[in-house]
Design a protein around this motif. Structure first.
Motif: not given
Length: 177
Positions: A11-17, A23-28, A49-61
């Motif tokens: 979803t959208s991130v808390n980063v200025e356009k 690769h930075s672990d920015v918040d949602v 059958d399986q769910v995969y995810c990037s290690p960054l928090s925006r995807c894990r959340k």
């Protein structure tokens, strides 16, 4: 055997356009609860059958908000690494390599980062392993760059076509391979 791959962009991130944040672990963003509820609703028709995810928090959340609190974390699903340019405004990057990258982002890597082709190589390696899994339907919680790689490598688009209309935040893309 056919496998259904459901790619989910965070979803959208808390980063200025205009900020380079691959690769930075920015918040949602503050809109996360609304956006994630819509994604969860759209995913409810699938049985994975399986769910995969990037290690960054925006995807894990997002995966957790959609009911997948223990996805398999795979760094090959990371966004492109922008190296020395991470968290800089594009307009403030003084690296002379920036012009080279703008002229040939397919083959030129940002200083200390990776090129489109390097990202593609790790995505293709992931796909090779995925095809050997025997799964019939999988979800990938990931980033725009990986969705673009899927459009190029699995759907036959050119990178220019795929980048012309990049997948929006919260996009769900289904591909059968």
């Amino acid at each position: 055997m056919t496998m259904k791959i459901v790619l989910v962009r965070h979803t959208s991130v808390n980063v200025e356009k205009g900020i380079c944040y691959g690769h930075s672990d920015v918040d949602v963003a503050d809109t996360f609860s609304t956006e994630s509820a819509a994604v969860k609703e759209s995913l409810s028709r699938y049985s994975f059958d399986q769910v995969y995810c990037s290690p960054l928090s925006r995807c894990r959340k997002l995966a957790a908000a959609c009911g997948y609190s223990s996805p398999l974390i795979d760094p090959r699903l990371l966004e492109m690494n922008f190296g020395d340019w991470e968290m800089m405004r594009y307009d403030d990057i003084t690296d002379p390599r920036l012009r080279e990258w703008y002229d040939d982002y397919i083959n030129v890597a940002p200083t200390g980062g990776e090129s489109f082709m390097q990202q593609q190589a790790r995505f293709l390696e992931f796909l090779t392993d995925l095809k050997d899994s025997g799964d019939k339907c999988v979800a990938l919680f990931t980033h725009c760059g990986i969705l673009v790689q899927a459009l190029v490598t699995l759907c036959g688009m050119t990178p220019q076509e795929a980048f012309a209309n990049p997948p929006a935040y919260g996009t769900i893309m289904e591909i059968n391979i």
